[in-house]
Design an enzyme around this catalytic site. Structure first.
Site: not given
Ligand code: GLC
Ligand code: CA
Length: 562
Positions: A99, A203, A253, A324-325
């Site tokens: 990540d 991310d 993402e 995980h979100d």
């Molecule tokens: C992304 C991650 C999340 C995190 C955010 C800030 O959305 O998936 O879990 O809180 O970025 O890094």
């Protein structure tokens, strides 16, 4: 024609290390725990792992706030453990996707610690420091809102300036316009690729370029910091300088991304990212990002079809229902009662897997999804530990205490904690995640008494065994990898059906998405005598396909047709 690359025929398993497996009995998942489960992953059949952050971090956002990019979080182990883990993966034919969290660092990262020391510090410009507005300069510099709620700016008494944080105030945004910052990122990427990583999940990568001057924007500034003016330049630069030199993959993402934008990020000739995660099928609909959008099947099917067609032969999709979100998919799409009927849970978990994983793109399964884990019941505010949920309660307390009940209800279905309960390995106290005598860092879902890996391994009809069959069918299947996608029955509000077609061969996927028996007429032209073979179903007596078929609750079928 698009290039052949390894990630196009991969099956990725996402590990959230804190909640996966505790190897040393301190209640927190870690790398040795992962090492102990590599045979399990191999047996499942997956070919790559995406590992959520395992770097040094004060854990304000469970590792998404990094204080040292080149070392391992103390609770998770050491660099040597990491090396052993990668070797163990590679030895089993599993690649590792790390990540990459570089929109922001932790406020405890040495760069930020330096940066905070004063306006003349050489690291000041690694971040966004600005004067406030208003007579006393104590109003935030602009109207940008943090993704976790509240202003995206934090005031620093010592220098009388604010710094920008699009997430928690312990996650200051890096200033990518500073070439030194871009060089640091390139160096981090190179470090992990040289160490053996095979790629990166990037991310919130769509936030890295901000509009010059940081002006006020719409919807809390969204249009000023997403897909910013230099983003393609910066990603292309990273690709040219580092990524292109390795056989690695990247997936960005990209919440809110459109098909057109996705093509800009992933078009092969553009040399930026390989793939993105789009969010349309898991979208939220409130400004606080609290409530998941109501799932209308017709709309959701339309989203899938748009992405399947939009990227065909031009880009590459990522296929996922959980991470995980996000809430657990059986809870989100089927029934949000964690105690839902067990047979229906199993049927629908398999149906959902069928529905998504026969599409074109790289499939991702999130830990626990392969055994059909569900959301958890939150009885009290203190049951939530995620920084996002905590911020929401803080805001509610401050501005609108009467909304507390609403926030509890909204978070029941939205809280990121739903996905972060410990992995359920067995029926013992603590589910085999950590020894029974130890207090796990976060609550274990009570339903581990009957939803767990051990149980699933012994049940031929389990969600887990279904996943194994599905993964086996999928890997190497050229129709799934390359075939054209055609949606059938787009008007149906109950059934999702599509075919994949390649060189005169077809796969037909039919899913009853409702808890009732239905009769389906696929097409008048569908020849009932064609050479049809049922290759996967969640009912063991599913019939041959014809122009008409009767589907039982949540029944899914996949046929190979020659
Ligand atoms: C992304 C991650 C999340 C995190 C955010 C800030 O959305 O998936 O879990 O809180 O970025 O890094
Ligand atoms: Ca541990």
């Amino acid at each position: 024609m698009i290039k052949t690359r390894w990630y196009k025929d991969a099956f990725v398993y996402q590990i959230y290390p804190r909640s996966f497996c505790d190897g040393n009995g301190d209640g927190i998942g870690d790398l040795r725990g992962i090492i102990s489960k590599l045979d399990y992953l191999k047996d499942l059949g997956i070919t790559a792992v995406w590992l959520s952050p395992c770097y040094k971090s004060p854990n304000d956002d469970n590792g998404y706030d990094i204080s040292d990019y080149k070392d391992i979080m103390t609770e998770f182990g050491t660099l040597d453990d990491w090396k052993e883990m990668v070797e163990g993966m590679h030895g089993r034919g599993i690649r590792l996707i790390m990540d990459l969290v570089v929109n922001h660092t932790s406020d405890e990262h040495p760069w930020f610690v330096e940066s905070k020391k004063g306006k003349d510090n050489p690291y000041r410009d690694y971040y966004f420091w600005r004067k406030g507005r208003g007579k006393d300069g104590k109003k935030p510099p602009n109207n940008w809102v943090s993704r976790f709620g509240g202003s995206a700016w934090e005031y620093d008494e010592a220098s009388g300036e604010f710094y920008l944080h699009l997430f928690s105030k312990k996650q200051p945004d890096l200033n990518w316009d500073n070439p030194k910052v871009r060089a640091e990122v390139a160096d981090i990427v190179k470090f992990w690729l040289d160490a053996g990583a095979d790629g990166f999940r990037c991310d919130v990568i769509t936030y890295i370029s901000k509009v010059e001057g940081l002006p006020d924007g719409k919807l809390g500034g969204d249009n000023m910091f997403t897909h910013g003016p230099n983003i393609h330049k910066y990603l292309h630069e990273l690709y040219q300088n580092v990524l292109s030199k390795y056989d690695c993959m990247t997936v960005g993402e990209a919440a809110g991304v459109t098909v057109e934008q996705a093509l800009l990020y992933t078009g092969e000739e553009r040399e930026e990212l390989d793939t993105v995660f789009q969010f349309e099928h898991v979208e939220v609909n409130s400004i606080l990002q609290v409530l998941p959008r109501k799932v209308g099947l017709k709309r959701t099917k339309g989203v899938f079809t748009k992405w399947q067609k939009g990227l065909y032969n031009k880009g590459w999709n990522s296929l996922y229902l959980e991470n995980h979100d996000q809430p657990r998919c059986v809870s989100r799409y089927i029934n949000d009662n964690p105690g839902m009927d067990n047979e229906l849970r199993k049927k629908s978990a398999k149906m959902l897997a069928t529905l998504i994983y026969f599409q074109q793109g790289t499939p991702y399964v999130y830990q626990g999804q392969e055994i059909g884990m569900t959301d958890i019941m939150f009885k009290d505010e203190s049951d939530h530990v995620d920084v996002m949920a905590k911020n929401i309660f803080k805001l509610v307390k401050k501005y609108a205490p009467f909304l507390k009940g609403y926030a509890m209800k909204a978070l029941q279905i939205r809280s990121r904690d739903n996905a972060r309960t410990p992995m359920q390995w067995n029926a013992e106290k603590n589910a085999g995640f950590t020894p029974s005598s130890v207090e796990p860092w976060y609550r274990v879902n009570e339903n581990h008494s009957y939803i767990n890996v051990g149980e699933a391994q012994n049940d031929p009809d389990s969600v887990l065994n279904f996943f194994k069959r599905l993964i086996k069918i999928r890997l190497g299947n050229q129709i799934i990898i390359k075939g054209e996608y055609r949606e059938l029955l787009p008007e149906s509000r109950d059934v999702y059906a599509y075919e994949r077609v390649l060189d005169g061969k077809k796969l037909l996927v039919v899913c009853n998405c409702k808890n009732k028996t239905l009769s389906v007429k696929l097409s008048d032209k569908n020849d009932p005598n064609a050479n049809q073979k049922l290759i996967l179903s969640n009912y063991d007596d599913a019939g041959a396909c014809g122009c008409e078929m009767t589907l039982r609750p949540y029944e899914s079928r996949v046929y190979e047709i020659n």
